[in-house]
Design a protein around this motif. Structure first.
Motif, PDB file in Angstrom:
ATOM      1  N   LEU A  46      44.164 -61.400 -51.501  1.00  0.00           N
ATOM      2  CA  LEU A  46      45.531 -60.999 -51.557  1.00  0.00           C
ATOM      3  C   LEU A  46      45.902 -61.971 -52.667  1.00  0.00           C
ATOM      4  CD1 LEU A  46      47.842 -59.785 -50.444  1.00  0.00           C
ATOM      5  CD2 LEU A  46      48.140 -61.579 -48.597  1.00  0.00           C
ATOM      6  N   GLY A  47      45.429 -63.249 -52.910  1.00  0.00           N
ATOM      7  CA  GLY A  47      45.742 -64.238 -53.659  1.00  0.00           C
ATOM      8  C   GLY A  47      45.569 -63.402 -55.158  1.00  0.00           C
ATOM      9  N   LEU A  48      44.156 -62.881 -55.247  1.00  0.00           N
ATOM     10  CA  LEU A  48      44.146 -62.219 -56.708  1.00  0.00           C
ATOM     11  C   LEU A  48      44.983 -61.077 -57.040  1.00  0.00           C
ATOM     12  CD1 LEU A  48      41.864 -62.162 -58.960  1.00  0.00           C
ATOM     13  CD2 LEU A  48      40.543 -60.786 -57.849  1.00  0.00           C
ATOM     14  N   ALA A  49      45.293 -60.461 -55.911  1.00  0.00           N
ATOM     15  CA  ALA A  49      46.293 -59.245 -56.123  1.00  0.00           C
ATOM     16  C   ALA A  49      47.617 -59.524 -56.402  1.00  0.00           C
ATOM     17  CB  ALA A  49      46.176 -58.367 -54.895  1.00  0.00           C
ATOM     18  N   LEU A  50      48.157 -60.814 -55.737  1.00  0.00           N
ATOM     19  CA  LEU A  50      49.299 -61.228 -56.100  1.00  0.00           C
ATOM     20  C   LEU A  50      49.394 -61.843 -57.681  1.00  0.00           C
ATOM     21  CD1 LEU A  50      50.118 -63.406 -52.939  1.00  0.00           C
ATOM     22  CD2 LEU A  50      51.435 -61.162 -53.807  1.00  0.00           C
ATOM     23  N   LYS A  51      48.468 -62.243 -58.034  1.00  0.00           N
ATOM     24  CA  LYS A  51      48.341 -62.947 -59.234  1.00  0.00           C
ATOM     25  C   LYS A  51      48.281 -61.622 -60.310  1.00  0.00           C
ATOM     26  CE  LYS A  51      45.430 -65.535 -62.444  1.00  0.00           C
ATOM     27  NZ  LYS A  51      44.247 -66.457 -62.980  1.00  0.00           N
ATOM     28  N   ASN A  52      47.670 -60.618 -60.248  1.00  0.00           N
ATOM     29  CA  ASN A  52      47.524 -59.383 -60.927  1.00  0.00           C
ATOM     30  C   ASN A  52      48.824 -58.615 -60.866  1.00  0.00           C
ATOM     31  OD1 ASN A  52      44.858 -60.131 -61.641  1.00  0.00           O
ATOM     32  ND2 ASN A  52      43.854 -58.615 -60.124  1.00  0.00           N
ATOM     33  N   THR A  53      49.576 -58.923 -59.840  1.00  0.00           N
ATOM     34  CA  THR A  53      50.647 -57.849 -59.716  1.00  0.00           C
ATOM     35  C   THR A  53      52.000 -58.610 -60.220  1.00  0.00           C
ATOM     36  OG1 THR A  53      49.508 -56.627 -57.854  1.00  0.00           O
ATOM     37  CG2 THR A  53      52.023 -56.300 -58.006  1.00  0.00           C
ATOM     38  N   PHE A  54      52.189 -59.760 -59.780  1.00  0.00           N
ATOM     39  CA  PHE A  54      53.290 -60.562 -59.949  1.00  0.00           C
ATOM     40  C   PHE A  54      52.995 -61.808 -60.960  1.00  0.00           C
ATOM     41  CE2 PHE A  54      53.573 -58.768 -55.923  1.00  0.00           C
ATOM     42  CZ  PHE A  54      54.670 -58.032 -55.660  1.00  0.00           C
ATOM     43  N   GLY A  55      51.857 -61.860 -61.380  1.00  0.00           N
ATOM     44  CA  GLY A  55      51.663 -63.001 -62.244  1.00  0.00           C
ATOM     45  C   GLY A  55      51.858 -64.618 -61.819  1.00  0.00           C
ATOM     46  N   VAL A  56      51.680 -64.650 -60.534  1.00  0.00           N
ATOM     47  CA  VAL A  56      51.984 -65.652 -59.818  1.00  0.00           C
ATOM     48  C   VAL A  56      50.380 -66.419 -59.062  1.00  0.00           C
ATOM     49  CG1 VAL A  56      54.390 -65.457 -59.141  1.00  0.00           C
ATOM     50  CG2 VAL A  56      52.518 -64.920 -57.362  1.00  0.00           C
ATOM     51  N   THR A  57      50.224 -67.523 -59.491  1.00  0.00           N
ATOM     52  CA  THR A  57      48.833 -68.097 -58.770  1.00  0.00           C
ATOM     53  C   THR A  57      49.066 -68.940 -57.494  1.00  0.00           C
ATOM     54  OG1 THR A  57      48.362 -68.309 -61.168  1.00  0.00           O
ATOM     55  CG2 THR A  57      46.915 -69.424 -59.379  1.00  0.00           C
ATOM     56  N   LEU A  58      48.576 -68.339 -56.616  1.00  0.00           N
ATOM     57  CA  LEU A  58      48.423 -68.914 -55.298  1.00  0.00           C
ATOM     58  C   LEU A  58      47.134 -69.655 -54.879  1.00  0.00           C
ATOM     59  CD1 LEU A  58      50.351 -66.184 -53.488  1.00  0.00           C
ATOM     60  CD2 LEU A  58      51.045 -68.634 -53.183  1.00  0.00           C
ATOM     61  N   SER A  59      46.892 -70.875 -54.474  1.00  0.00           N
ATOM     62  CA  SER A  59      45.684 -71.311 -53.937  1.00  0.00           C
ATOM     63  C   SER A  59      45.817 -71.705 -52.544  1.00  0.00           C
ATOM     64  CB  SER A  59      45.474 -72.733 -54.878  1.00  0.00           C
ATOM     65  OG  SER A  59      44.232 -73.306 -54.353  1.00  0.00           O
ATOM     66  N   SER A  60      44.950 -71.172 -51.764  1.00  0.00           N
ATOM     67  CA  SER A  60      44.937 -71.361 -50.449  1.00  0.00           C
ATOM     68  C   SER A  60      44.195 -72.932 -49.916  1.00  0.00           C
ATOM     69  CB  SER A  60      43.967 -70.406 -49.652  1.00  0.00           C
ATOM     70  OG  SER A  60      42.613 -70.369 -50.077  1.00  0.00           O
ATOM     71  N   GLU A  61      43.850 -73.529 -50.955  1.00  0.00           N
ATOM     72  CA  GLU A  61      43.424 -75.004 -50.926  1.00  0.00           C
ATOM     73  C   GLU A  61      44.511 -76.047 -50.665  1.00  0.00           C
ATOM     74  OE1 GLU A  61      39.990 -75.516 -50.837  1.00  0.00           O
ATOM     75  OE2 GLU A  61      40.178 -73.351 -51.036  1.00  0.00           O
ATOM     76  N   ASN A  62      45.644 -75.549 -51.309  1.00  0.00           N
ATOM     77  CA  ASN A  62      46.912 -76.498 -51.150  1.00  0.00           C
ATOM     78  C   ASN A  62      47.693 -76.200 -50.073  1.00  0.00           C
ATOM     79  OD1 ASN A  62      49.660 -77.143 -51.609  1.00  0.00           O
ATOM     80  ND2 ASN A  62      49.228 -77.091 -53.924  1.00  0.00           N
TER      81      ASN A  62
END
Length: 84
Positions: free
Chosen positions: A47-63
């Motif tokens: 999902l994080g990768l899809a969000l990055k590709n679709t919306f250009g936002v980077t989410l890290s579940s580590e944080n």
């Protein structure tokens, strides 16, 4: 299409949740764990990768802060709006 609905469809498409519709994902429900939609950590990565590709936002579940953004469709939508 409203951002929340777009996110629900992205979740369904990205994670191949066959038989689910946007109506099956409550906007305020937890996406992860037994009390919500039931996604797991592998789903979070996809999902994080899809969000990055679709919306250009980077989410890290580590944080820890990022985990809060991943809580529900609503928190994801709020985060994306804040980044745009």
């Amino acid at each position: 299409m409203e951002l929340e609905e777009q996110l629900k469809q992205l979740i369904i498409d990205t994670l191949n949740l066959e038989g689910m519709t946007c109506a099956d994902i409550p906007t305020d429900a937890a996406l992860f764990g037994p009390d919500g939609v039931g996604l797991d950590s592998i789903d979070a990565l996809e999902l994080g990768l899809a969000l990055k590709n679709t919306f250009g936002v980077t989410l890290s579940s580590e944080n820890e802060e990022m985990r809060a953004h991943f809580y529900s469709v609503q928190t994801l939508a709020d985060f994306i709006r804040s980044m745009q």
